[in-house]
Write a protein that holds these residues in place. Structure first.
Motif, PDB file in Angstrom:
ATOM      1  N   TYR A   1      16.863  62.861  68.852  1.00 31.17           N
ATOM      2  CA  TYR A   1      17.568  61.805  69.585  1.00 31.17           C
ATOM      3  C   TYR A   1      19.026  61.785  69.116  1.00 31.17           C
ATOM      4  N   ASN A   2      19.901  61.104  69.870  1.00 31.63           N
ATOM      5  CA  ASN A   2      21.305  61.110  69.448  1.00 31.63           C
ATOM      6  C   ASN A   2      21.498  60.325  68.153  1.00 31.63           C
ATOM      7  N   ARG A   3      22.585  60.623  67.477  1.00 28.50           N
ATOM      8  CA  ARG A   3      22.819  60.085  66.136  1.00 28.50           C
ATOM      9  C   ARG A   3      22.810  58.560  66.118  1.00 28.50           C
ATOM     10  N   THR A   4      23.443  57.943  67.104  1.00 27.13           N
ATOM     11  CA  THR A   4      23.520  56.478  67.132  1.00 27.13           C
ATOM     12  C   THR A   4      22.137  55.853  67.171  1.00 27.13           C
ATOM     13  N   VAL A   5      21.268  56.397  68.014  1.00 33.09           N
ATOM     14  CA  VAL A   5      19.908  55.862  68.132  1.00 33.09           C
ATOM     15  C   VAL A   5      19.138  56.052  66.836  1.00 33.09           C
ATOM     16  N   LYS A   6      19.267  57.209  66.210  1.00 29.07           N
ATOM     17  CA  LYS A   6      18.567  57.462  64.939  1.00 29.07           C
ATOM     18  C   LYS A   6      18.981  56.448  63.884  1.00 29.07           C
ATOM     19  N   VAL A   7      20.294  56.239  63.759  1.00 31.57           N
ATOM     20  CA  VAL A   7      20.807  55.305  62.751  1.00 31.57           C
ATOM     21  C   VAL A   7      20.390  53.878  63.090  1.00 31.57           C
TER      22      VAL A   7
ATOM     23  N   GLU B   1      17.833  45.798  58.196  1.00 36.19           N
ATOM     24  CA  GLU B   1      19.279  45.540  58.122  1.00 36.19           C
ATOM     25  C   GLU B   1      19.797  44.956  59.439  1.00 36.19           C
ATOM     26  N   ILE B   2      19.165  45.391  60.553  1.00 37.24           N
ATOM     27  CA  ILE B   2      19.452  44.805  61.868  1.00 37.24           C
ATOM     28  C   ILE B   2      18.169  44.120  62.327  1.00 37.24           C
ATOM     29  N   LYS B   3      18.260  42.822  62.594  1.00 35.81           N
ATOM     30  CA  LYS B   3      17.078  42.036  62.927  1.00 35.81           C
ATOM     31  C   LYS B   3      16.782  42.082  64.427  1.00 35.81           C
TER      32      LYS B   3
ATOM     33  N   ALA C   1      19.682  43.482  74.099  1.00 32.99           N
ATOM     34  CA  ALA C   1      20.627  44.581  74.304  1.00 32.99           C
ATOM     35  C   ALA C   1      22.023  44.180  73.849  1.00 32.99           C
ATOM     36  N   LYS C   2      22.469  42.963  74.209  1.00 29.25           N
ATOM     37  CA  LYS C   2      23.790  42.463  73.811  1.00 29.25           C
ATOM     38  C   LYS C   2      23.900  42.383  72.295  1.00 29.25           C
ATOM     39  N   HIS C   3      22.827  41.897  71.656  1.00 31.68           N
ATOM     40  CA  HIS C   3      22.800  41.771  70.194  1.00 31.68           C
ATOM     41  C   HIS C   3      22.957  43.146  69.522  1.00 31.68           C
ATOM     42  N   LEU C   4      22.247  44.131  70.037  1.00 29.84           N
ATOM     43  CA  LEU C   4      22.298  45.471  69.448  1.00 29.84           C
ATOM     44  C   LEU C   4      23.658  46.137  69.697  1.00 29.84           C
ATOM     45  N   ILE C   5      24.229  45.909  70.868  1.00 27.95           N
ATOM     46  CA  ILE C   5      25.561  46.458  71.151  1.00 27.95           C
ATOM     47  C   ILE C   5      26.572  45.866  70.183  1.00 27.95           C
ATOM     48  N   GLN C   6      26.464  44.569  69.908  1.00 27.29           N
ATOM     49  CA  GLN C   6      27.368  43.925  68.963  1.00 27.29           C
ATOM     50  C   GLN C   6      27.197  44.502  67.561  1.00 27.29           C
ATOM     51  N   CYS C   7      25.927  44.767  67.170  1.00 24.78           N
ATOM     52  CA  CYS C   7      25.662  45.374  65.845  1.00 24.78           C
ATOM     53  C   CYS C   7      26.290  46.752  65.751  1.00 24.78           C
TER      54      CYS C   7
END
Length: 324
Positions: free
Chosen positions: A50-56, A65-67, A109-115
């Motif tokens: 998967y792409n790096r962003t998704v893996k991280v 670390e991200i709720k 989705a908005k929460h994760l984009i902000q993270c």
């Protein structure tokens, strides 16, 4: 009888050696399969491919670390199951969308984009189930009679029905065909308005461009990885069962050899005892024969002496008659 038992022991030992070799080979096979399975499971856990962003992002959510609430976010590639023959076609059809994040709603989705912004982790595409709209091909039944037409990509995979809109959004307007020839026929029938992907991954793109050839890199096979893990796990279980049966066979064969050895020892002991008894009988027989010879010898002596005595008596009797 002992020779027959010894021959059986030799055959059993050869059979045992063969079983031990099979045992060794099966253990090597199991070790290799377990190593391969562990590697694939590790790749699956870390979302390799998967792409790096998704893996991280997935690692951050897993560590806390991200709720995010449980089951509120999934990677598209994780929630689908694909038949083996369609794996390449579906993975090509998905392209980078295999890394799309499906969320339960737009707030997640908005929460994760902000993270992602705050942590500078990169960009990702989110498919909120509350806002995403399914996309379809109208009048698809007209394609059923075209040779090589296999179906719409979204309909050739398995997934939880709650993800239907997200799956149809990504794959609802992609057609799967058996080969490039049939793909071109289908493309002309739909006036090049939809993408057609073959089982080998060659593509007729919207508008008429073609993509295909041999890959110059190792294909990730993200979708096929889950199937490989299941198949390897089943093979490992099956091979371990074979090894278990083989080990029981080895134990039984060793017991057979042990019993045959014990029988041989008993037969040897019996033969030894018999030989001793025969030796005793032979000695006694020889003693009896020797004694019999002595008796015969004495008998002859007595007979000869008796004859001498009789001769003397006869002479004496004749002398007595003469004197009378």
């Amino acid at each position: 009888l002992i020779e027959n038992k010894k021959h059986c022991i030799i055959e059993k030992n050869l059979y045992l050696a063969n079983l031990n070799q099979k045992n060794k080979n099966l253990n090597v096979i199991i070790s290799k399969m377990e190593a391969q399975n562990n590697m694939l499971e590790n790749l699956e856990i870390h979302h390799d491919g998967y792409n790096r962003t998704v893996k991280v992002l997935m690692q951050h959510m897993k560590s806390g670390e991200i709720k995010v609430l449980d089951n509120n976010c999934s990677v598209l590639g994780d929630i689908i199951t694909v038949e083996k023959k369609f794996e390449t076609a579906i993975e090509i059809s998905l392209g980078s969308s295999i890394s799309d994040m499906i969320t339960s709603d737009e707030d997640t989705a908005k929460h994760l984009i902000q993270c992602l912004k705050e942590k500078k982790l990169g960009r990702a595409t989110f498919l909120p189930l509350t806002t995403i709209t399914a996309r379809y091909i109208s009048n698809v039944k007209s394609l059923d009679n075209i040779d090589g037409y296999l179906g719409i990509a979204a309909e050739l995979i398995e997934y939880d029905p709650i993800y239907k809109n997200a799956i149809s959004y990504v794959l609802g307007r992609t057609i799967i065909s058996s080969n490039m020839d049939s793909a071109l026929v289908i493309a002309k029938a739909v006036k090049f308005n939809f993408r057609i992907v073959t089982l080998l991954g060659d593509t007729v793109n919207t508008g008429g461009s073609l993509t295909g050839g041999s890959a110059t890199f190792k294909f990730t096979k993200v979708i096929g990885r889950k199937r490989e893990i299941i198949e390897l796990t089943q093979k490992i279980i099956k091979t371990k069962n074979e090894l278990k049966k083989l080990n029981f066979n080895i134990i039984d064969t060793m017991e057979d050899i042990k019993l045959l050895d014990q029988v041989c020892i008993k037969l040897k002991d019996s033969n030894y005892a018999s030989n001793i008894e025969l030796a005793k009988i032979s000695i006694e027989s020889k003693s009896i024969i020797d004694e019999n010879k002595k008796i015969l010898k004495y008998k002859k002596i007595f007979r000869d002496e008796n004859e001498n005595i009789n001769s003397l008596l006869k002479v004496s009797n004749q002398k007595l008659l003469h004197y009378n």
